[in-house]
Design an enzyme around this catalytic site. Sequence first.
Site, PDB file in Angstrom:
ATOM      1  N   GLY A 711     -39.427  96.468 -40.038  1.00 14.38           N
ATOM      2  CA  GLY A 711     -40.496  96.847 -40.773  1.00 14.38           C
ATOM      3  C   GLY A 711     -41.745  96.075 -41.002  1.00 14.38           C
ATOM      4  N   LYS A 731     -32.614  90.345 -45.171  1.00 14.90           N
ATOM      5  CA  LYS A 731     -33.990  90.809 -44.921  1.00 14.90           C
ATOM      6  C   LYS A 731     -34.985  89.578 -44.954  1.00 14.90           C
ATOM      7  CE  LYS A 731     -37.554  93.855 -46.797  1.00 14.90           C
ATOM      8  NZ  LYS A 731     -37.872  94.808 -47.717  1.00 14.90           N
ATOM      9  N   ASP A 837     -41.344 104.456 -51.418  1.00 15.18           N
ATOM     10  CA  ASP A 837     -41.115 104.490 -50.012  1.00 15.18           C
ATOM     11  C   ASP A 837     -39.632 104.954 -49.546  1.00 15.18           C
ATOM     12  OD1 ASP A 837     -42.133 103.911 -47.360  1.00 15.18           O
ATOM     13  OD2 ASP A 837     -41.316 102.016 -47.301  1.00 15.18           O
TER      14      ASP A 837
END
Length: 1023
Positions: A711, A731, A837
């Site tokens: 992302g 992440k 989001d």
Amino acid sequence: MAYAKKIFRPGFFISVLLLMHFTAPASAATNETDRQALLDIKHLITQDPFQVFNSWNNSVHFCNWPGVACSNLHQRVTVLNISSLKLVGPLSPSVGNLSFLHNLSIQDNSFLGEIPQEIGKLFRLEYFLSANNSFEGEFPVNLTRCILLQFIDLRGNSLSGKIPDELSTLSRLRVLKLPRNNFSGKIPPSLGNLSSLEYLALNKNSLEGNVPIELGKLSKLYYLALSSNTLSGIFPSEIFNISSLQTLSITNNTLSGHFPANLGVNLPKLTTLLAGINQFSGSIPASLANASGLTEISIGNNSLTGPIPRSLGSLQELRLLHLGHNPLGTDISFITSLSNCTSLQLLSLSSTQIGGVLPNSIVNLSATLEYLWLNDNYISGSLPEGIDYYLNLAFLDLSMNSLTSNLPNSIGQLTNLQEVHLYENKFSGKIPPSFGNITNLQILILEDNLLDGSIPVSLGNCSNLQGLHLAKNQLTGFLPREVILSSLTIGLILAQNQLTGSLPSEMGTLKSLVTLNIGENKFSGGIPDSLGDCLMLEELNMEGNSFAGTIPSSLGNLKSTQIINLSRNNLSGIIPASLRNLSLMENLNLSFNMLEGEVPTGGVFNNLGKFSVHGNQKLCGGIKSLNLSVCPSFPKKQGQHSVQVVIILAITVPLFIILLIASIYAKWPVKSSKHPLRANSTDENPYPRISYREVFQSTCGFSVENLIGEGRYGCVYKGVLSPREQHVAVKVLKLQERGANKSFLAECEAIRNLRHRNLVKIISTCSSIDLEGNDFKALVYGFMPKGSLETWLHRVSPEHDDLKKLNVHLRLNIAIDVALALDYLHHHSKTPIIHCDLKPSNILLDDDLCAHLSDFGLAKFLSTPESTSNGSSIGFGGTIGYIAPEYGMGGSVSTQGDMYSFGIVLLELFTGKRPTNSMFTENFSLHYYVKTSLPNLVMEIVDPDMLMTEENGQNMTDQASDGSKMRIEEFLVRVLRMGVVCSSELPDERMDSRDVIRELQAIKETFQETKEKRMRRRYESIA
């Protein structure tokens, strides 16, 4: 000859030439008017998937454009046929400028808005075909000015209001089709003045009142359909005298009266008589046999009395005979007379009070028979072996009678059977193993008989079996493992038999099973832990057996379960606290076992009306209304202290050594750096930190093979953490991106105190330096093996090509999971949180396809649940297509913004279309696309993969015969309407997460009714 000489006199010829001269420019001008009108129609079309309008350009004359036909003399447009092109957009008012138009055919598209009143200018129009579009508003009254009209077809739109009286002025009108709209009010009596009318269809609207007597004046009428309205009163006998009538469909109203005795004489051309679900009384006319061309007679669900005319047996073209749910009270022997109906496909005599011994002639009916319904009567005797004659038979229902003897072994030769309902009879003997040969079998219901012996292992061969109901018999032996490995989804109901042994460990393979009822048997052993994998289970009944051992905590995974009954067994141990997580639980019965310890509190255990623990003498604690004793604190016994000290030392000393080594190892520098480790707000993070080395090793050095997502602010890698070999998702923040560090801090802060089964679980964090001496930050989550919802919906790479298993049920469960996550964030977390989001790539799926919301990098906090955040949304990130429109104008971040994103995700989930699809332009969005397609075009806009996975791979759009299409269409309309409301432009019009959950749960409950219940409703929907 004299006449010819008169015509061609020189003066007359000159006059004609002059007339042609002066009219030529006018003709040219009107030609241009036609061309411009066509271009106006083209320019309002927002979708043209077949790119037909690309050919509408200046390179060829407009008379040669696809769909356009012109007159030879004046080159004026006479036909515009743009049907079945999947066009989307309003119809331009300029259509009224095509003044020479005879035929306007725009059916089977997605035209929307109102039908322009300018269409009334087409005074030459004869055919107006606009079926299956999305037109709204009232009937275009100006259309009645087109006095040459012969054919009007407006089926399948969303037109409303009254049917105008002005239609009676169209003296040439032959066909008027208005079904499947929202017309209301009464049928105008003036329609009886349409002396040329041959076809009148007003079915599936909201019309009320009486059927006008004046319709009996339509002497040319051959088709009359008024079904599925709210019409009432006595049906006019005058209509039964229209000798040209071939089809009469008035089913599903509240009409009353009698069928005249001479009905078949007065209507000799009648082929279809559909009058079920009304209030007709009297007898069935024997004269129906005079209408020798009759193919369908459906007059069930009335108050008709017997006898059934034996003359019906002379109708050799008869395909459907539905007389069910009438108090006919006749003898079953009349069925012999139907042997001559050689085309018969459906025979329904359900609930007709017929009795007598089932004649052997039952096997002499048409070999084409597919549906045989004789249930809920007083029929006795046995089912003959010759039943295998009906090789096309798909549905057999003889339930609720008094049939005896053994089930014929020959029934196994009916390989096309899909449903067998033989319950509540007196059948005895064993279940024929030949049932295993019926590979198409979906429902087998034999409960409440006198059957004995074991359950045939061969039933495991029925790979399409969804429901197996064998309760209330005298069956013995084990539950075959092979049956468990079949495709059972609706129910496995074996209650009140004498079955023994333990349950197969493979019970967890029944992941879609809705009902499991094995109560009142002699089962023993433990409750398989794998039962917790039956995620669709709504009812679990194991009462009255000899099950022992503990209650598996995995039962807490049954999030859909509403009833669990484990009473009257030999269960011991504690009550798993995980059971309090079952939010839909209505009845939890653990009575009369040997359970001990503290009764949990919270969830279902806070409502005494929803659980029972009577007869467990060693239980304590729980809510006060249980009146149980307080759980003891277990004081130390003499001599016990030294033992406990030894145990504590044995545990704590090695643990201290391990922690000491770990702390030294964590501080060991990977590589010298001029940057010391920096402190930040994440030092208060409650999650244990891990070192860069551990993160690096777990992901094989952040290898490309382990990269599973990327992302704006980070990359996600799959990894395995030592020493427990724990599978994780790591992440790694892109700290070079502006805002990445802020995203990391926001995510840490947001998930600090969050605990919910539908939120992704964080395991650890890492804030360190990498091998190059640069700052490094990472978040470590539990690994979601099934990836993101985006990969399932769009199969973003070749490796995802096999992901085609998201049927309607699973998509609904995912929607509920996401709604529950949002509800927790908005209303139940310590400080209300806005995710900001929400999109399919941030919805991750575990092994059981349970959805988990992830990525809180843009999350915002609110001071109260009802308030909005302090800050404006200017500069807000989010994802295009999912961002609430008010955010784009600087509006405050709010829970309604999340609900907008949820609405878009819900529409994407069921249509399979991204909001950023190229078909959506600035003025045409996913929201508008769905809104304008509801309700009539819902089956055309939903994801076809979803429909193909429903009902064992059969395409639901092709299953209209049993009502399946209707049911799934109604269900999808409800879901998509919710998505449309949630994605409304105005925040105040959107639903709250709490209302969404209630509605989704209600939809789920409606849609997941058992097929047995659906079958009963088929009797009322045959017509």
